[in-house]
Design a protein around this motif. Structure first.
Motif, PDB file in Angstrom:
ATOM      1  N   MET A   1       0.718  -1.044  -0.082  1.00 53.59           N
ATOM      2  CA  MET A   1      -0.016   0.040   0.014  1.00 53.59           C
ATOM      3  C   MET A   1       0.750   1.190   0.093  1.00 53.59           C
ATOM      4  O   MET A   1       0.678   2.231  -0.458  1.00 53.59           O
ATOM      5  N   LEU A   2       2.282   1.070   0.644  1.00 54.58           N
ATOM      6  CA  LEU A   2       2.889   2.361   0.795  1.00 54.58           C
ATOM      7  C   LEU A   2       4.306   2.423   0.166  1.00 54.58           C
ATOM      8  O   LEU A   2       5.179   3.132   0.284  1.00 54.58           O
ATOM      9  N   LYS A   3       4.063   1.348  -0.963  1.00 58.29           N
ATOM     10  CA  LYS A   3       5.320   0.907  -1.791  1.00 58.29           C
ATOM     11  C   LYS A   3       5.878   2.098  -2.383  1.00 58.29           C
ATOM     12  O   LYS A   3       7.022   2.263  -2.960  1.00 58.29           O
ATOM     13  N   SER A   4       5.132   3.255  -2.765  1.00 50.01           N
ATOM     14  CA  SER A   4       5.391   4.495  -3.698  1.00 50.01           C
ATOM     15  C   SER A   4       5.678   5.524  -2.575  1.00 50.01           C
ATOM     16  O   SER A   4       6.033   6.926  -3.386  1.00 50.01           O
ATOM     17  N   LEU A   5       5.886   5.283  -1.441  1.00 48.34           N
ATOM     18  CA  LEU A   5       5.952   6.531  -0.495  1.00 48.34           C
ATOM     19  C   LEU A   5       7.326   6.963  -0.608  1.00 48.34           C
ATOM     20  O   LEU A   5       8.113   6.264  -0.585  1.00 48.34           O
ATOM     21  N   GLN A   6       7.249   8.413  -0.850  1.00 50.26           N
ATOM     22  CA  GLN A   6       8.741   9.047  -0.810  1.00 50.26           C
ATOM     23  C   GLN A   6       9.273  10.041   0.301  1.00 50.26           C
ATOM     24  O   GLN A   6      10.298  10.013   0.625  1.00 50.26           O
ATOM     25  N   LEU A  26      10.443   0.231   2.132  1.00 55.32           N
ATOM     26  CA  LEU A  26       9.793   1.397   1.250  1.00 55.32           C
ATOM     27  C   LEU A  26      11.039   1.958   0.347  1.00 55.32           C
ATOM     28  O   LEU A  26      11.604   2.808   0.604  1.00 55.32           O
ATOM     29  N   SER A  27      11.102   1.175  -0.878  1.00 54.77           N
ATOM     30  CA  SER A  27      12.265   1.435  -1.760  1.00 54.77           C
ATOM     31  C   SER A  27      12.329   2.840  -2.265  1.00 54.77           C
ATOM     32  O   SER A  27      13.316   3.025  -2.826  1.00 54.77           O
ATOM     33  N   GLU A  28      10.967   3.441  -2.333  1.00 58.02           N
ATOM     34  CA  GLU A  28      10.807   4.714  -3.174  1.00 58.02           C
ATOM     35  C   GLU A  28      11.308   5.843  -1.944  1.00 58.02           C
ATOM     36  O   GLU A  28      11.146   7.152  -2.427  1.00 58.02           O
ATOM     37  N   LEU A  29      11.462   5.428  -0.850  1.00 56.33           N
ATOM     38  CA  LEU A  29      11.543   6.435   0.183  1.00 56.33           C
ATOM     39  C   LEU A  29      12.867   7.236   0.020  1.00 56.33           C
ATOM     40  O   LEU A  29      14.035   6.731  -0.208  1.00 56.33           O
ATOM     41  N   ILE A  30      12.559   8.545   0.075  1.00 62.05           N
ATOM     42  CA  ILE A  30      13.867   9.541   0.045  1.00 62.05           C
ATOM     43  C   ILE A  30      13.968  10.542   1.248  1.00 62.05           C
ATOM     44  O   ILE A  30      15.258  10.729   1.469  1.00 62.05           O
TER      45      ILE A  30
END
Length: 345
Positions: A1-6, A26-30
């Motif tokens: 659900m939060l896979k695109s969370l940055q 969370l691989s997209e997390l910045i």
């Protein structure tokens, strides 16, 4: 659900307990901000396993817990290399040490480094500093047990470094010869020795606050510091400085606080200090000054605190200190000198 969370901001809450390892997915997390909470337990490699895009990471207790024992531990292997390259790291009151591990040394793109109260008792790898030198803006390693010498045999340039806080550690040897546009230099409570470089004003021309108290520094006070017009705070207390205090202060100075207490300075209190229109606090106590109090200090219209105790001052106490003028001060300390006469009415 939060896979695109940055961007994940959880700071300044009342969160406690352990941090879930699922954050590492969370691989997209910045940006990951876990600051000002009451975390406990361990942080392991699993918490970061897939954070390949992470650029900013911050974690630490809330303000009420800052003095409490560390309850969060970075339990990672010494030679672990993270999958990310950070631009900012903020870790406060978490047990990271005692080693300055490879996972920290591998972060060579940092602009902001805040590692405060982390239990590190290692030396700082010089090569790591050199790799950061061109982009580093903030360096705060205060309240650890960092030891060893900082490079002083060659000039290191940090063109963008603005704040240097290495206070309350165990650094030793000469002061580092760093050329920078820093506005704050805090090296208090270390083991630095030797003199302040005579060209200090050229090395740090934009300095506003200088904290070198509680070290083993010696030598004379460089007159060049009096020419640093942006300087507002000079704190050199509890060192081994000797000689006369320079009488080359300028009316263009913005100095507010001068603290050179607990040294071996002697001679006259400089009359030129009377041109310091911004001077609020003057601490010359526990030295060997042996003159009268100069009347020129009366011109320091915002002076609120004077400590001249434990010196060899003599003569009468000038009228501008006594009488109704006493109410100007919130601290006036003249004890253990050789004053004569009566306190001015």
């Amino acid at each position: 659900m939060l896979k695109s969370l940055q961007y994940l901001y959880l700071s300044d809450n009342q969160m406690n307990g352990s941090i879930p390892r699922s954050l590492g997915q969370l691989s997209e997390l910045i940006r990951l901000d876990l600051f000002w909470n009451s975390w406990e337990g361990n942080i392991t490699e699993a918490h970061f396993i897939n954070l390949t895009n992470l650029k900013r990471f911050s974690i630490g207790p809330d303000l009420d817990d800052i003095e409490k024992p560390m309850s969060l531990v970075f339990n990672v292997s010494y030679d672990w290399v993270p999958p990310f390259k950070l631009l900012q790291i903020v870790i406060t009151n978490c047990n990271v040490g005692p080693s300055f591990g490879v996972w920290l040394q591998s972060q060579t793109e940092l602009a902001d480094v805040f590692l405060c109260r982390t239990g590190i008792s290692d030396s700082i790898p010089e090569q790591w500093l050199l790799k950061l030198s061109s982009q580093l803006e903030h360096l705060d390693l205060s309240y650890n047990q960092f030891r060893g010498r900082l490079s002083s045999n060659k000039l290191m340039r940090f063109p963008n470094l603005r704040i240097i806080s290495l206070d309350h550690n165990q650094f030793e040897g000469p002061l580092p010869l760093w050329s920078t546009n820093a506005t704050i230099l805090d090296l208090e409570s270390n083991l630095f020795s030797g003199p302040i470089p005579s060209n200090f004003d050229k090395l740090m021309p934009e300095l506003k606050e200088l904290y070198l108290s509680e070290n083993h520094l010696n030598g004379t006070f460089p007159p060049s510091i009096c020419n640093m017009q942006d300087l507002t705070i000079i704190s050199l207390r509890s060192n081994h400085f000797f000689g006369e205090f320079p009488d080359t202060w300028s009316s263009e100075s913005h100095i507010r606080i001068v603290d050179v207490a607990y040294n071996n300075l002697f001679g006259n209190i400089p009359t030129s200090m009377g041109v310091l229109n911004s001077l609020e606090i003057l601490k010359l106590n526990n030295n060997n000054f042996g003159s009268k109090i100069p009347d020129s200090l009366h011109n320091c219209s915002v002076l609120k605190s004077i400590d001249l105790g434990d010196n060899k001052l003599f003569g009468s106490i000038p009228p501008w200190i006594g009488g109704s003028n006493v109410s100007m001060f919130y601290m006036l300390r003249l004890r253990l000198n050789f004053f004569t006469g009566h306190f001015p009415k």
